[in-house]
Design an enzyme around this catalytic site. Structure first.
Site, PDB file in Angstrom:
ATOM      1  N   GLY A  75       1.017 118.019  90.906  1.00 37.94           N
ATOM      2  CA  GLY A  75       1.647 118.976  91.812  1.00 37.94           C
ATOM      3  C   GLY A  75       2.166 120.210  91.109  1.00 37.94           C
ATOM      4  O   GLY A  75       2.790 121.065  91.740  1.00 37.94           O
ATOM      5  N   ALA A 100      -2.929 119.518  94.583  1.00 37.83           N
ATOM      6  CA  ALA A 100      -2.528 120.349  95.716  1.00 37.83           C
ATOM      7  C   ALA A 100      -1.435 121.293  95.253  1.00 37.83           C
ATOM      8  O   ALA A 100      -0.603 120.928  94.421  1.00 37.83           O
ATOM      9  CB  ALA A 100      -2.027 119.485  96.874  1.00 37.83           C
ATOM     10  N   HIS A 135      11.949 130.877  97.688  1.00 38.34           N
ATOM     11  CA  HIS A 135      12.177 129.623  96.980  1.00 38.34           C
ATOM     12  C   HIS A 135      13.504 129.692  96.225  1.00 38.34           C
ATOM     13  O   HIS A 135      14.100 130.757  96.066  1.00 38.34           O
ATOM     14  CB  HIS A 135      11.046 129.330  95.994  1.00 38.34           C
ATOM     15  CG  HIS A 135       9.839 128.725  96.634  1.00 38.34           C
ATOM     16  ND1 HIS A 135       8.812 129.482  97.134  1.00 38.34           N
ATOM     17  CD2 HIS A 135       9.490 127.432  96.870  1.00 38.34           C
ATOM     18  CE1 HIS A 135       7.884 128.683  97.636  1.00 38.34           C
ATOM     19  NE2 HIS A 135       8.271 127.442  97.495  1.00 38.34           N
ATOM     20  N   HIS A 136      13.920 128.546  95.710  1.00 34.45           N
ATOM     21  CA  HIS A 136      15.121 128.460  94.883  1.00 34.45           C
ATOM     22  C   HIS A 136      14.887 129.163  93.541  1.00 34.45           C
ATOM     23  O   HIS A 136      13.738 129.387  93.129  1.00 34.45           O
ATOM     24  CB  HIS A 136      15.514 126.998  94.659  1.00 34.45           C
ATOM     25  CG  HIS A 136      14.386 126.154  94.151  1.00 34.45           C
ATOM     26  ND1 HIS A 136      14.034 126.074  92.825  1.00 34.45           N
ATOM     27  CD2 HIS A 136      13.497 125.367  94.812  1.00 34.45           C
ATOM     28  CE1 HIS A 136      12.997 125.275  92.670  1.00 34.45           C
ATOM     29  NE2 HIS A 136      12.647 124.827  93.873  1.00 34.45           N
ATOM     30  N   LYS A 139      12.462 127.919  90.675  1.00 40.00           N
ATOM     31  CA  LYS A 139      11.007 127.979  90.842  1.00 40.00           C
ATOM     32  C   LYS A 139      10.422 128.859  89.750  1.00 40.00           C
ATOM     33  O   LYS A 139      10.773 130.026  89.622  1.00 40.00           O
ATOM     34  CB  LYS A 139      10.680 128.553  92.214  1.00 40.00           C
ATOM     35  CG  LYS A 139       9.195 128.662  92.540  1.00 40.00           C
ATOM     36  CD  LYS A 139       8.579 127.308  92.769  1.00 40.00           C
ATOM     37  CE  LYS A 139       7.133 127.434  93.252  1.00 40.00           C
ATOM     38  NZ  LYS A 139       6.442 126.140  93.249  1.00 40.00           N
ATOM     39  N   THR A 146       1.793 127.703  96.677  1.00 42.40           N
ATOM     40  CA  THR A 146       1.550 127.620  98.117  1.00 42.40           C
ATOM     41  C   THR A 146       1.212 128.991  98.682  1.00 42.40           C
ATOM     42  O   THR A 146       0.280 129.138  99.484  1.00 42.40           O
ATOM     43  CB  THR A 146       2.786 127.046  98.826  1.00 42.40           C
ATOM     44  OG1 THR A 146       3.078 125.759  98.284  1.00 42.40           O
ATOM     45  CG2 THR A 146       2.563 126.934 100.322  1.00 42.40           C
TER      46      THR A 146
END
Length: 238
Positions: A75, A100, A135-136, A139, A146
């Site tokens: 991931g 993914a 995002h946080h 990241k 994504t």
């Protein structure tokens, strides 16, 4: 099922919680403090490895796992410049890999909606399209994997957009991705189509990491006894 966690940060801990609830066993937890335990002998104890680390370490981790013939769920994002090498090795050596950019069930359904909307909007040049993602601050990659996946899906379907760019642009052929990093924010992705007449937007907002962790465990259950390269599309039967 016996699972090795390669990466034991917030995502690794969330995956552990879901895996245990689903009756699996965590046989190895690897992080920066115990990298000496990342050995072929230790990984042989696992049926599947789930790798969530960082862009700079993912390729080496995945390469070792595939070399040791450990079915792998990866991931980590930000390393796909080496994807062709990994894909070729996996195919030629009959290994098992799920990759993914996002394991959330909701996000993968969102991907399918994004593709269909892009197909519908392709003939309508009066609409511009852009992506936004939040995002946080921990990241590590920007734009997120994504967001890049969403962008590539749009580029494949809307010919007037030729490339994505991670900043504002006046070039009509650029697909703009705007990235914001704030806390707390597990992840929001927006595909926005705008015209002088109206706007159309689709949004996915994650409330926590549970969705991502659940998807990763589902992927591990799926790939355990398989060979080949898979995505969440196959895992979820989309």
């Amino acid at each position: 099922m016996k699972i090795a966690l390669v990466g034991y940060g917030k995502m690794g801990k969330a995956i552990e919680e879901i895996a245990l609830k689903r009756g699996h066993e965590i046989v190895l937890k690897l992080d920066i403090d115990n990298q000496h335990e990342f050995t072929k002998e230790n990984l042989a104890k696992a049926d599947v490895a789930i790798e969530f680390t960082s862009p700079h370490s993912a390729y080496n981790n995945v390469s070792k796992l595939l070399e040791w013939n450990v079915p792998t769920v990866c991931g980590s994002t930000g390393w796909l410049d080496k994807w062709d090498t990994v894909r070729k090795y996996t195919d030629e050596n009959n290994r098992a890999l799920v990759y993914a950019s996002n394991y959330s069930v909701g996000v993968n359904i969102f991907f399918e909606i994004n593709k269909r909307l892009a197909e519908l909007m392709a003939p309508h040049a009066e609409y511009d399209v852009r992506l936004e993602e939040i995002h946080h601050t921990e990241k590590k990659d920007s734009p997120s994997g994504t967001a890049v996946s969403l962008a590539e899906q749009i580029l494949e379907r809307i010919a007037r957009k030729t490339k994505w760019i991670n900043e504002e642009s006046d070039n009509a052929s650029d697909l703009v991705i705007l990235s914001e990093r704030v806390d707390p924010a597990p992840g929001t992705h927006i595909a926005l189509y705008t015209s002088a007449i109206d706007d159309i937007e689709i949004i996915h907002t994650a409330h926590n990491r549970t969705g991502f962790a659940t998807g990763a465990v589902l992927a591990a259950e799926f790939v355990k006894d398989k060979k080949g390269i898979f995505s969440m599309k196959e895992v979820l039967g989309l």
